[in-house]
Design an enzyme around this catalytic site. Structure first.
Site, mmCIF file in Angstrom:
data_model
loop_
_atom_site.group_PDB
_atom_site.id
_atom_site.type_symbol
_atom_site.label_atom_id
_atom_site.label_comp_id
_atom_site.label_asym_id
_atom_site.label_seq_id
_atom_site.Cartn_x
_atom_site.Cartn_y
_atom_site.Cartn_z
ATOM 1 N N HIS A 79 -8.236 42.641 -7.865
ATOM 2 C CA HIS A 79 -7.720 42.371 -9.224
ATOM 3 C C HIS A 79 -8.902 42.439 -10.206
ATOM 4 C CE1 HIS A 79 -3.623 40.804 -7.977
ATOM 5 N NE2 HIS A 79 -4.265 40.878 -6.834
ATOM 6 N N TYR A 346 -11.416 34.175 -1.973
ATOM 7 C CA TYR A 346 -11.692 34.097 -3.410
ATOM 8 C C TYR A 346 -13.020 33.393 -3.650
ATOM 9 C CZ TYR A 346 -6.696 35.204 -4.212
ATOM 10 O OH TYR A 346 -5.452 35.791 -4.237
HETATM 11 C C1 HEM Z 1 -5.320 37.358 2.758
HETATM 12 C C2 HEM Z 1 -4.732 37.771 1.660
HETATM 13 C C3 HEM Z 1 -5.436 37.970 0.356
HETATM 14 C C4 HEM Z 1 -6.751 38.278 0.092
HETATM 15 C C5 HEM Z 1 -7.880 38.500 1.088
HETATM 16 C C6 HEM Z 1 -6.905 38.363 -1.336
HETATM 17 C C7 HEM Z 1 -8.082 38.662 -1.997
HETATM 18 C C8 HEM Z 1 -8.304 38.500 -3.346
HETATM 19 C C9 HEM Z 1 -9.590 38.466 -4.013
HETATM 20 C C10 HEM Z 1 -10.934 38.676 -3.310
HETATM 21 C C11 HEM Z 1 -9.405 38.253 -5.327
HETATM 22 C C12 HEM Z 1 -10.472 38.093 -6.414
HETATM 23 C C13 HEM Z 1 -10.851 36.604 -6.478
HETATM 24 C C14 HEM Z 1 -11.923 36.267 -7.506
HETATM 25 O O1 HEM Z 1 -13.029 36.846 -7.479
HETATM 26 O O2 HEM Z 1 -11.676 35.376 -8.352
HETATM 27 C C15 HEM Z 1 -7.980 38.163 -5.516
HETATM 28 C C16 HEM Z 1 -7.359 37.969 -6.710
HETATM 29 C C17 HEM Z 1 -6.020 37.778 -6.849
HETATM 30 N N1 HEM Z 1 -5.067 37.699 -5.859
HETATM 31 FE FE1 HEM Z 1 -5.370 37.890 -3.912
HETATM 32 N N2 HEM Z 1 -5.694 38.105 -1.932
HETATM 33 C C18 HEM Z 1 -4.789 37.846 -0.933
HETATM 34 C C19 HEM Z 1 -3.466 37.523 -1.066
HETATM 35 C C20 HEM Z 1 -2.831 37.347 -2.252
HETATM 36 C C21 HEM Z 1 -1.458 36.944 -2.391
HETATM 37 C C22 HEM Z 1 -0.472 36.585 -1.258
HETATM 38 C C23 HEM Z 1 -1.204 36.892 -3.706
HETATM 39 C C24 HEM Z 1 0.141 36.486 -4.248
HETATM 40 C C25 HEM Z 1 0.511 36.349 -5.438
HETATM 41 C C26 HEM Z 1 -2.430 37.234 -4.423
HETATM 42 C C27 HEM Z 1 -2.630 37.287 -5.787
HETATM 43 C C28 HEM Z 1 -3.836 37.447 -6.434
HETATM 44 C C29 HEM Z 1 -4.001 37.388 -7.867
HETATM 45 C C30 HEM Z 1 -2.917 37.141 -8.886
HETATM 46 C C31 HEM Z 1 -5.366 37.594 -8.123
HETATM 47 C C32 HEM Z 1 -6.045 37.688 -9.489
HETATM 48 C C33 HEM Z 1 -6.527 36.346 -9.922
HETATM 49 C C34 HEM Z 1 -7.352 36.510 -11.175
HETATM 50 O O3 HEM Z 1 -6.890 37.134 -12.144
HETATM 51 O O4 HEM Z 1 -8.482 35.994 -11.160
HETATM 52 N N3 HEM Z 1 -3.403 37.518 -3.503
HETATM 53 N N4 HEM Z 1 -7.329 38.320 -4.311
#
Ligand code: HEM
Length: 370
Positions: A79, A346
């Protein structure tokens, strides 16, 4: 004097029973104890990941994001392309029967957050295929914080960290074609049939034309705890007040989705209803690839109003970790394994990007359509 010394040694040895340790039986017992100690040490080493370099943990997950997407210092590893929002949440009070969380008592709380596109490329062009997201931080009057990150798809494509990792690796573009290798996708789907089923559900769900008319879903289940301690499974969604228009045209322009969002918020506030979907016994809480039946009770807990939109910068949403386990009293994690996997990944992404030099985001709120 010289003769006394060995005699004293023998006395001490006898007093402390040391001669007994030199018998064959004692030595055998000592060997068993040493072997047991070794087994315990090996178990600890295994649990700590020191023996298996290939073990999947949050560091390997984030290393793999970097290997697949290339290095983008200062940006989120997923993201990565986004913009900050500000506004508030007006609680209807109707959520209070399910959760004692202060956010569900009638009243207004300040909110900030972030709209983004899924994917680890901060400069990627906007397009029809990227999942859109809304991340929010509610600052409650008692000092508690609630953070949530939601996506505009109806179910998640994988059910656990291993599935997420395998999908990430399978989707890595082939350098020759710039697209994922279909053979890798086939292998992934064979190993994860739940993902194949989830993708059917996702494909049946039309994408909206922009950020402002999209519904964003928690996908993961949580437990709401009421004032009597009763726990209820809940998934939530932010459902737009703007009427849904399907995504039929894909305008030219690197940032067309974000530019339309910025223009939309400049026209006036955009709103979403926070809809709580109440699970029934038997509804899966540990598998975000499975939708709950459509007839589940829903509760309108209040309205999110977004009034401000600004480019990522020092001290705003850029520098926040929207960890899904930052929860107020009254909302608890479910047994969904994605929640702890997300929280751990995260944290590594946040720690790395926090220590890196920053370059401006692709999304700047001052400019016109690029
Ligand atoms: C094992 C599963 C998942 C992994 C490894 C993963 C990994 C990541 C990572 C690395 C980030 C960036 C975090 C940061 O630097 O602040 C992120 C952001 C995000 N993820 Fe996931 N994610 C997973 C599952 C999910 C699921 C199930 C959702 C469901 C809604 C989701 C929604 C989001 C959202 C909305 C963001 C953006 C948050 C922002 O704007 O800072 N993710 N994800």
């Amino acid at each position: 004097m010289t003769n006394d010394a060995p005699r004293q040694q023998t006395d001490s040895a006898e007093r402390y029973g040391l001669p007994a340790l030199l018998t064959r039986a004692s030595l055998a017992r000592l060997s068993v104890a040493a072997a047991a100690m070794l087994v315990i040490v090996v178990c600890f080493a295994w649990a700590g990941g020191w023996l298996s370099t290939g073990r999947l943990d949050q560091t390997r997950m984030i290393d793999t994001f970097e290997a697949v997407n290339g290095p983008h210092p200062g940006f989120r590893r997923n993201h990565a392309k986004g913009v900050c929002l500000t506004g508030w949440f007006d609680s209807s009070g109707d959520g209070a029967r399910l959760s004692k969380a202060v956010v569900f008592k009638p009243g207004r709380v300040p909110v900030f957050g972030r709209f983004a596109l899924a994917g680890g490329m901060p400069m990627m062009p906007d397009g029809p295929n990227a999942v859109r997201s809304m991340a929010l931080n509610f600052t409650l009057p008692d000092g508690e914080i609630w953070r949530t990150g939601m996506n505009d798809i109806p179910v998640f494509a994988v059910k656990d960290a291993q599935g997420f990792y395998d999908q990430l690796v399978a989707m890595k573009p082939d350098p020759k074609t710039g697209k994922p290798d279909p053979a890798n996708i086939k292998t992934f789907l064979e190993a994860h049939p739940e993902s194949g089923r989830a993708m059917v559900v996702i494909r049946e769900h039309p994408f909206s034309s922009g950020f402002a008319d999209a519904a964003y879903n928690s996908l993961d289940a949580f437990r709401f705890i009421d004032s009597a301690g009763v726990s209820t499974p809940v998934r939530w969604s932010m459902v737009p007040v703007d009427p849904f228009t399907p995504e039929l045209l894909y305008p030219e322009g690197q940032n067309y989705l974000f530019d339309d969002l910025i223009a939309r918020i400049r026209q006036g506030p955009a709103q979403w209803h926070l809809i709580l979907t109440v699970g029934r016994p038997g509804d899966p809480t540990n598998d975000a690839t499975i939708p709950w039946p459509a007839d589940r009770e829903s509760v309108d807990a209040g309205t999110l109003t977004v009034t401000g939109i600004e480019a990522e910068g020092a001290g705003n949403c850029r520098d926040i970790n929207f960890d899904p386990l930052v929860l107020p009293s009254g909302i608890a994690p479910s047994d969904d394994p994605l929640l702890s996997a997300r929280s751990a990944a995260y944290s590594v992404s946040f720690t790395r990007r926090a220590g890196e030099a920053k370059t401006p985001s692709a999304v700047q709120t001052g400019g016109s359509r690029t």
